[in-house]
Scaffold this motif. Sequence first.
Motif, PDB file in Angstrom:
ATOM      1  N   PHE A   1      28.547 -11.012  49.602  1.00 36.69           N
ATOM      2  CA  PHE A   1      29.445  -9.867  49.390  1.00 36.69           C
ATOM      3  C   PHE A   1      28.910  -8.636  50.114  1.00 36.69           C
ATOM      4  O   PHE A   1      29.650  -7.936  50.804  1.00 36.69           O
ATOM      5  CB  PHE A   1      29.614  -9.598  47.891  1.00 36.69           C
ATOM      6  CG  PHE A   1      30.456  -8.403  47.595  1.00 36.69           C
ATOM      7  CD1 PHE A   1      31.829  -8.443  47.764  1.00 36.69           C
ATOM      8  CD2 PHE A   1      29.878  -7.219  47.157  1.00 36.69           C
ATOM      9  CE1 PHE A   1      32.617  -7.332  47.511  1.00 36.69           C
ATOM     10  CE2 PHE A   1      30.653  -6.108  46.904  1.00 36.69           C
ATOM     11  CZ  PHE A   1      32.032  -6.160  47.075  1.00 36.69           C
ATOM     12  N   LEU A   2      27.621  -8.377  49.961  1.00 36.99           N
ATOM     13  CA  LEU A   2      27.002  -7.223  50.604  1.00 36.99           C
ATOM     14  C   LEU A   2      27.092  -7.341  52.123  1.00 36.99           C
ATOM     15  O   LEU A   2      27.400  -6.364  52.810  1.00 36.99           O
ATOM     16  CB  LEU A   2      25.547  -7.087  50.153  1.00 36.99           C
ATOM     17  CG  LEU A   2      24.756  -5.909  50.679  1.00 36.99           C
ATOM     18  CD1 LEU A   2      25.410  -4.597  50.265  1.00 36.99           C
ATOM     19  CD2 LEU A   2      23.339  -5.967  50.165  1.00 36.99           C
ATOM     20  N   ALA A   3      26.828  -8.529  52.646  1.00 38.15           N
ATOM     21  CA  ALA A   3      26.924  -8.741  54.092  1.00 38.15           C
ATOM     22  C   ALA A   3      28.339  -8.468  54.579  1.00 38.15           C
ATOM     23  O   ALA A   3      28.538  -7.850  55.630  1.00 38.15           O
ATOM     24  CB  ALA A   3      26.504 -10.164  54.450  1.00 38.15           C
ATOM     25  N   GLY A   4      29.331  -8.913  53.810  1.00 39.59           N
ATOM     26  CA  GLY A   4      30.726  -8.676  54.181  1.00 39.59           C
ATOM     27  C   GLY A   4      31.087  -7.205  54.176  1.00 39.59           C
ATOM     28  O   GLY A   4      31.769  -6.714  55.090  1.00 39.59           O
ATOM     29  N   VAL A   5      30.638  -6.480  53.167  1.00 42.48           N
ATOM     30  CA  VAL A   5      30.932  -5.043  53.079  1.00 42.48           C
ATOM     31  C   VAL A   5      30.311  -4.305  54.265  1.00 42.48           C
ATOM     32  O   VAL A   5      30.971  -3.477  54.909  1.00 42.48           O
ATOM     33  CB  VAL A   5      30.423  -4.463  51.739  1.00 42.48           C
ATOM     34  CG1 VAL A   5      30.453  -2.943  51.746  1.00 42.48           C
ATOM     35  CG2 VAL A   5      31.242  -5.006  50.575  1.00 42.48           C
ATOM     36  N   ILE A   6      29.073  -4.617  54.579  1.00 43.69           N
ATOM     37  CA  ILE A   6      28.409  -3.941  55.702  1.00 43.69           C
ATOM     38  C   ILE A   6      29.080  -4.323  57.019  1.00 43.69           C
ATOM     39  O   ILE A   6      29.242  -3.492  57.910  1.00 43.69           O
ATOM     40  CB  ILE A   6      26.902  -4.233  55.709  1.00 43.69           C
ATOM     41  CG1 ILE A   6      26.270  -3.588  54.481  1.00 43.69           C
ATOM     42  CG2 ILE A   6      26.244  -3.734  56.989  1.00 43.69           C
ATOM     43  CD1 ILE A   6      24.826  -3.911  54.265  1.00 43.69           C
ATOM     44  N   PHE A   7      29.508  -5.581  57.133  1.00 43.31           N
ATOM     45  CA  PHE A   7      30.212  -5.998  58.343  1.00 43.31           C
ATOM     46  C   PHE A   7      31.518  -5.226  58.505  1.00 43.31           C
ATOM     47  O   PHE A   7      31.874  -4.806  59.607  1.00 43.31           O
ATOM     48  CB  PHE A   7      30.484  -7.507  58.312  1.00 43.31           C
ATOM     49  CG  PHE A   7      31.075  -8.030  59.580  1.00 43.31           C
ATOM     50  CD1 PHE A   7      30.281  -8.220  60.698  1.00 43.31           C
ATOM     51  CD2 PHE A   7      32.426  -8.309  59.668  1.00 43.31           C
ATOM     52  CE1 PHE A   7      30.821  -8.684  61.887  1.00 43.31           C
ATOM     53  CE2 PHE A   7      32.983  -8.774  60.849  1.00 43.31           C
ATOM     54  CZ  PHE A   7      32.180  -8.962  61.959  1.00 43.31           C
ATOM     55  N   ILE A   8      32.229  -4.996  57.406  1.00 44.26           N
ATOM     56  CA  ILE A   8      33.471  -4.214  57.455  1.00 44.26           C
ATOM     57  C   ILE A   8      33.177  -2.784  57.907  1.00 44.26           C
ATOM     58  O   ILE A   8      33.871  -2.234  58.773  1.00 44.26           O
ATOM     59  CB  ILE A   8      34.182  -4.229  56.086  1.00 44.26           C
ATOM     60  CG1 ILE A   8      34.750  -5.624  55.806  1.00 44.26           C
ATOM     61  CG2 ILE A   8      35.279  -3.174  56.018  1.00 44.26           C
ATOM     62  CD1 ILE A   8      35.197  -5.847  54.378  1.00 44.26           C
ATOM     63  N   PHE A   9      32.126  -2.177  57.345  1.00 42.69           N
ATOM     64  CA  PHE A   9      31.747  -0.830  57.768  1.00 42.69           C
ATOM     65  C   PHE A   9      31.362  -0.809  59.251  1.00 42.69           C
ATOM     66  O   PHE A   9      31.642   0.155  59.963  1.00 42.69           O
ATOM     67  CB  PHE A   9      30.603  -0.277  56.918  1.00 42.69           C
ATOM     68  CG  PHE A   9      31.026   0.136  55.537  1.00 42.69           C
ATOM     69  CD1 PHE A   9      32.253   0.718  55.295  1.00 42.69           C
ATOM     70  CD2 PHE A   9      30.184  -0.068  54.455  1.00 42.69           C
ATOM     71  CE1 PHE A   9      32.648   1.099  54.017  1.00 42.69           C
ATOM     72  CE2 PHE A   9      30.561   0.307  53.174  1.00 42.69           C
ATOM     73  CZ  PHE A   9      31.796   0.887  52.956  1.00 42.69           C
ATOM     74  N   THR A  10      30.729  -1.872  59.712  1.00 45.45           N
ATOM     75  CA  THR A  10      30.364  -1.975  61.119  1.00 45.45           C
ATOM     76  C   THR A  10      31.612  -1.962  61.990  1.00 45.45           C
ATOM     77  O   THR A  10      31.639  -1.305  63.039  1.00 45.45           O
ATOM     78  CB  THR A  10      29.551  -3.267  61.365  1.00 45.45           C
ATOM     79  OG1 THR A  10      28.394  -3.256  60.541  1.00 45.45           O
ATOM     80  CG2 THR A  10      29.141  -3.395  62.818  1.00 45.45           C
TER      81      THR A  10
END
Length: 171
Positions: free
Chosen positions: A145-154
Motif C-alpha cells: 500500500f505504501l509503495a503504491g501511494v508513493i508511486f502515485i505521488f511520483t
Amino acid sequence: MKTEKILKFMHILSWIAFIGLCIKTGAVLISYMVSIGNPEAAKNLYLGLDLSEYYNYSFRQYTFIVSYKVALFATEAYIAYLVTKLLSTLNLEQPFNSKVQKLMQSISYSIFNLWILALVHNAHVKFIAKKNYFSMDLFSSDFIFLAGVIFIFTQIVKRGIEIQTENDLTI
C-alpha cells in the motif's frame, strides 16, 4: 517558513532512522556471526529475537531466516537513506524536478522490494514453523500500500515537471 521547519525536522528524523536501522542491521549480522560458534547466542539474537528453534532444527534454515532479516533491515535503512537524500535535494522554490521524481520512484521501488522480501520471509518462516510447531516472528506485509501511494505521488510530481517545462517553454 513553517513548511521549511517541518521538512528540516523530518530530515533530522530520517537521518536518525537511517543510523538506527544501520545499527540494527549490523547488530543482527554480528550476533549471527557470534551464534555460529556459540549456539546459545541464537536465543537472544537481537533485542529478544529468539531463533534457537530454527538453529537447532537446521543451521541452513537458520542462516536463511537471519539473511532475510538482514536484507529487510538493510532495505529499510536504504529507504531511510533515500528519504534523507530526497529531503536534502528538495528545493521548495522549484519542488518539481527530475531528481525529486527519480528519488521518489527509487523509494517506491525499494518499498515494493521490501514487500516482496517480507512475503518470502513470512512464507518461509510459516512453512518451517507450522511443520515443526515453532513460534513465528513475521514481518508486516503492508508495504504494498505504501509503495503504491508513493508511486502515485511520483506520477503527480512527474506530471508537475511536465507542466512546469511546458510553462517555461511558453514564456
